[in-house]
Design a protein around this motif. Structure first.
Motif, PDB file in Angstrom:
ATOM      1  N   GLY A  68       0.775  -1.226   0.000  1.00 50.62           N
ATOM      2  CA  GLY A  68       0.000   0.000   0.000  1.00 50.62           C
ATOM      3  C   GLY A  68       0.804   1.272   0.000  1.00 50.62           C
ATOM      4  N   VAL A  69       2.059   1.233  -0.477  1.00 50.71           N
ATOM      5  CA  VAL A  69       2.830   2.469  -0.612  1.00 50.71           C
ATOM      6  C   VAL A  69       2.127   3.338  -1.652  1.00 50.71           C
ATOM      7  N   GLY A  70       1.668   4.503  -1.238  1.00 53.75           N
ATOM      8  CA  GLY A  70       0.742   5.276  -2.049  1.00 53.75           C
ATOM      9  C   GLY A  70       1.295   5.816  -3.345  1.00 53.75           C
ATOM     10  N   THR A  71       2.561   6.238  -3.337  1.00 53.94           N
ATOM     11  CA  THR A  71       3.182   6.787  -4.543  1.00 53.94           C
ATOM     12  C   THR A  71       4.468   6.020  -4.825  1.00 53.94           C
ATOM     13  N   LEU A  72       4.520   5.396  -5.986  1.00 56.51           N
ATOM     14  CA  LEU A  72       5.696   4.626  -6.397  1.00 56.51           C
ATOM     15  C   LEU A  72       6.260   5.219  -7.678  1.00 56.51           C
ATOM     16  N   GLY A  73       7.501   5.687  -7.608  1.00 51.58           N
ATOM     17  CA  GLY A  73       8.192   6.139  -8.805  1.00 51.58           C
ATOM     18  C   GLY A  73       9.106   5.041  -9.317  1.00 51.58           C
ATOM     19  N   ILE A  74       9.223   4.940 -10.634  1.00 48.75           N
ATOM     20  CA  ILE A  74      10.063   3.915 -11.267  1.00 48.75           C
ATOM     21  C   ILE A  74      10.997   4.608 -12.252  1.00 48.75           C
ATOM     22  N   VAL A  75      12.307   4.431 -12.062  1.00 45.65           N
ATOM     23  CA  VAL A  75      13.304   4.989 -12.976  1.00 45.65           C
ATOM     24  C   VAL A  75      13.991   3.853 -13.706  1.00 45.65           C
ATOM     25  N   ASP A  76      13.938   3.862 -15.033  1.00 46.21           N
ATOM     26  CA  ASP A  76      14.658   2.868 -15.843  1.00 46.21           C
ATOM     27  C   ASP A  76      14.600   3.316 -17.291  1.00 46.21           C
ATOM     28  N   ASP A  77      15.716   3.203 -17.997  1.00 43.94           N
ATOM     29  CA  ASP A  77      15.728   3.599 -19.410  1.00 43.94           C
ATOM     30  C   ASP A  77      15.903   2.403 -20.336  1.00 43.94           C
ATOM     31  N   ASP A  78      15.760   1.194 -19.792  1.00 37.38           N
ATOM     32  CA  ASP A  78      16.023  -0.029 -20.551  1.00 37.38           C
ATOM     33  C   ASP A  78      14.724  -0.631 -21.067  1.00 37.38           C
ATOM     34  N   VAL A  79      14.864  -1.635 -21.940  1.00 34.73           N
ATOM     35  CA  VAL A  79      13.714  -2.392 -22.438  1.00 34.73           C
ATOM     36  C   VAL A  79      13.835  -3.841 -21.966  1.00 34.73           C
ATOM     37  N   VAL A  80      12.707  -4.523 -21.945  1.00 29.10           N
ATOM     38  CA  VAL A  80      12.677  -5.912 -21.480  1.00 29.10           C
ATOM     39  C   VAL A  80      13.288  -6.835 -22.534  1.00 29.10           C
ATOM     40  N   GLU A  81      14.208  -7.703 -22.101  1.00 30.85           N
ATOM     41  CA  GLU A  81      14.811  -8.709 -22.968  1.00 30.85           C
ATOM     42  C   GLU A  81      14.459 -10.101 -22.461  1.00 30.85           C
ATOM     43  N   VAL A  82      14.562 -11.086 -23.333  1.00 32.74           N
ATOM     44  CA  VAL A  82      14.205 -12.454 -22.963  1.00 32.74           C
ATOM     45  C   VAL A  82      15.026 -12.925 -21.769  1.00 32.74           C
ATOM     46  N   SER A  83      16.317 -12.578 -21.721  1.00 29.06           N
ATOM     47  CA  SER A  83      17.180 -13.037 -20.632  1.00 29.06           C
ATOM     48  C   SER A  83      16.774 -12.444 -19.285  1.00 29.06           C
ATOM     49  N   ASN A  84      15.996 -11.348 -19.287  1.00 31.37           N
ATOM     50  CA  ASN A  84      15.541 -10.742 -18.027  1.00 31.37           C
ATOM     51  C   ASN A  84      14.518 -11.601 -17.305  1.00 31.37           C
ATOM     52  N   LEU A  85      13.760 -12.412 -18.053  1.00 27.82           N
ATOM     53  CA  LEU A  85      12.610 -13.100 -17.475  1.00 27.82           C
ATOM     54  C   LEU A  85      12.989 -14.158 -16.445  1.00 27.82           C
ATOM     55  N   PRO A 121      11.127   7.249 -17.601  1.00 25.85           N
ATOM     56  CA  PRO A 121      11.914   6.466 -18.563  1.00 25.85           C
ATOM     57  C   PRO A 121      13.224   7.144 -18.930  1.00 25.85           C
ATOM     58  N   VAL A 122      14.083   7.347 -17.937  1.00 24.54           N
ATOM     59  CA  VAL A 122      15.349   8.047 -18.137  1.00 24.54           C
ATOM     60  C   VAL A 122      16.453   7.304 -17.406  1.00 24.54           C
ATOM     61  N   ARG A 123      17.668   7.590 -17.787  1.00 26.27           N
ATOM     62  CA  ARG A 123      18.820   7.123 -17.022  1.00 26.27           C
ATOM     63  C   ARG A 123      19.166   8.198 -16.008  1.00 26.27           C
ATOM     64  N   LEU A 124      19.274   7.817 -14.763  1.00 32.06           N
ATOM     65  CA  LEU A 124      19.616   8.762 -13.713  1.00 32.06           C
ATOM     66  C   LEU A 124      21.023   9.288 -13.950  1.00 32.06           C
ATOM     67  N   ASP A 125      21.178  10.608 -13.956  1.00 33.23           N
ATOM     68  CA  ASP A 125      22.506  11.197 -14.126  1.00 33.23           C
ATOM     69  C   ASP A 125      22.611  12.458 -13.288  1.00 33.23           C
ATOM     70  N   ALA A 126      23.770  13.088 -13.357  1.00 31.74           N
ATOM     71  CA  ALA A 126      24.018  14.261 -12.518  1.00 31.74           C
ATOM     72  C   ALA A 126      23.103  15.423 -12.857  1.00 31.74           C
ATOM     73  N   ASP A 127      22.549  15.443 -14.069  1.00 34.76           N
ATOM     74  CA  ASP A 127      21.681  16.545 -14.477  1.00 34.76           C
ATOM     75  C   ASP A 127      20.255  16.411 -13.954  1.00 34.76           C
ATOM     76  N   ASN A 128      19.776  15.174 -13.796  1.00 33.66           N
ATOM     77  CA  ASN A 128      18.369  15.006 -13.418  1.00 33.66           C
ATOM     78  C   ASN A 128      18.158  14.412 -12.029  1.00 33.66           C
ATOM     79  N   ALA A 129      19.215  13.882 -11.418  1.00 33.11           N
ATOM     80  CA  ALA A 129      19.044  13.118 -10.181  1.00 33.11           C
ATOM     81  C   ALA A 129      18.447  13.940  -9.054  1.00 33.11           C
ATOM     82  N   ARG A 130      18.982  15.111  -8.827  1.00 37.91           N
ATOM     83  CA  ARG A 130      18.508  15.902  -7.692  1.00 37.91           C
ATOM     84  C   ARG A 130      17.036  16.271  -7.837  1.00 37.91           C
TER      85      ARG A 130
END
Length: 404
Positions: A68-85, A121-130
């Motif tokens: 029940g965590v009310g707000t969930l943020g997800i950061v990832d710039d990748d796509v799903v691959e078969v090996s991930n499953l 849908p971004v890669r975390l970096d020094a420009d956007n992290a803060r």
């Protein structure tokens, strides 16, 4: 200094009273004195950012959504691959080729449509992290590269945010909480425990070294539990200790850690693979590889007898091979006593080390030994080093077994 894992006050204030639907949904939480109605309202009011929707992020997201965590943020710039499953259980076969943030967000919304799910849908970096992190109460690290992990450590320190860290390699996992300025007690950061990131190419990614799928679930569940403890102020947190899991041995060990003496780096936005990094020795020159002995050629592994001076200039060094028995049998390392990694990092073994005797640790590729050396230093061993590149690198050098 408060003891490792001492209780902390709740991180989040309770939200509005529960609706009848929420009372029914979270009935099992409400029956727990450690959570109860106030704790559930805190969870619903919490804003948690999960960096990475992979092996660690998958179970974390599912269990936090179910909690029940009310707000969930997800950061990832990748796509799903078969090996991930094989281990990234938030995704399914139909999601191959999709952005991970979209697949993960759909899975979370399917579990509870009432939650506020924010896809980044971004890669975390020094420009956007803060900017990204500033909108959340707590960060969970499910990333797979050192740059992101150290960036999180620095930015969270600057913002005063706690973050829950997890690390995987093969059948091992480690989980902890880092917080530069907790409301009570002394803070600990990633840099306190593991120093700076290792030189590029010295620690293999899980694509090369492998990872047991279910160990992701074990570590991810431990990380989700830590979020609940921090948000609700319930139980003993992982601040000031690292929990180490060996999936094949079926063990969990608890290792106390502490702030590095004299390290004033507690803020900034500067700048993890699936394994922890080595700790830089206090006397190492700036820019030198972590744990590089004085005068050692850059990037050169130690010779077969590590007591000759390339790693430690002491004849009475305690040389410990942390590999599993099968690995040792396949390629013995002369002069070392065998103590498997999971046994070595137990609190009992670390407490029994000779603090004044030089310690040299070896493993297959250097990642387990780097981690163990860091924990040995945290336990008070004055001179604890490891063999960069491990036995695999040593075996490829003129000092290796081919010239024995």
């Amino acid at each position: 200094m408060s003891p490792a894992g001492a209780p902390l006050p709740p991180l989040v204030e309770p939200g509005p009273p529960l609706t009848p639907g929420q009372v029914a949904r979270y009935a099992r939480h409400l029956a727990l004195a450690e959570v109860g109605e106030a704790g559930q309202r805190r969870l619903l009011a919490a804003r948690v950012l999960v960096v990475g929707a992979g092996g660690l992020g998958s179970p974390v997201l599912l269990y936090l959504a179910a909690a029940g965590v009310g707000t969930l943020g997800i950061v990832d710039d990748d796509v799903v691959e078969v090996s991930n499953l094989q281990r990234q259980v938030v995704h399914g076969a139909a999601d191959v080729g999709r952005r991970k943030v979209d697949s993960a967000a759909d899975a979370v919304r399917a579990l509870d449509p009432a939650l506020d799910v924010r896809a980044h849908p971004v890669r975390l970096d020094a420009d956007n992290a803060r900017t990204l992190l500033a909108g959340y109460d707590l960060v969970v690290d499910g990333s797979d590269n050192f740059a992101t992990r150290y960036l999180l450590d620095d930015v969270c320190a600057g913002l005063g945010l706690p973050w829950v860290w997890g690390s995987l390699q093969r059948g091992h996992a480690q989980v902890s909480t880092f917080w530069s300025t907790p409301p009570v007690g002394e803070g600990v950061t990633l840099r306190d425990v593991f120093g700076g990131p290792p030189p590029d190419g010295t620690v293999p990614p899980c694509a090369v070294d492998g990872v047991l799928g279910a160990v992701c679930a074990a570590a991810g569940a431990a990380m989700a539990l830590e979020v609940v403890r921090l948000v609700c102020g319930a139980g003993r947190t992982l601040l000031g200790r690292v929990v180490v899991h060996d999936a094949f041995a079926g063990t969990w060990h608890d290792v106390p850690v502490r702030r590095r003496a004299g390290d004033s780096r507690r803020d900034g936005a500067g700048g993890a693979t699936d394994a922890p990094s080595p700790v830089r020795r206090a006397d190492a020159p700036t820019g030198a590889p972590a744990d590089a002995p004085p005068g050692a050629p850059a990037g050169r592994p130690a010779p077969r007898d590590v007591r000759t001076g390339d790693v430690v200039a002491a004849d009475d060094a305690d040389v410990v091979d942390l590999r599993d028995a099968v690995e040792v049998a396949a390629l013995p390392f002369p002069g070392a006593r065998h103590v498997p990694f999971a046994q070595f990092v137990s609190e009992t073994t670390l407490a029994g080390l000779d603090l004044d005797r030089p310690l040299v640790l070896v493993c297959r590729v250097g990642s387990r030994s780097a981690h163990a050396a860091a924990l040995a230093r945290a336990a008070g061993v004055r001179d604890a080093r490891h063999l960069p590149g491990g036995v695999a690198a040593w075996a490829r050098t003129p000092a290796g077994p081919d010239t024995a």
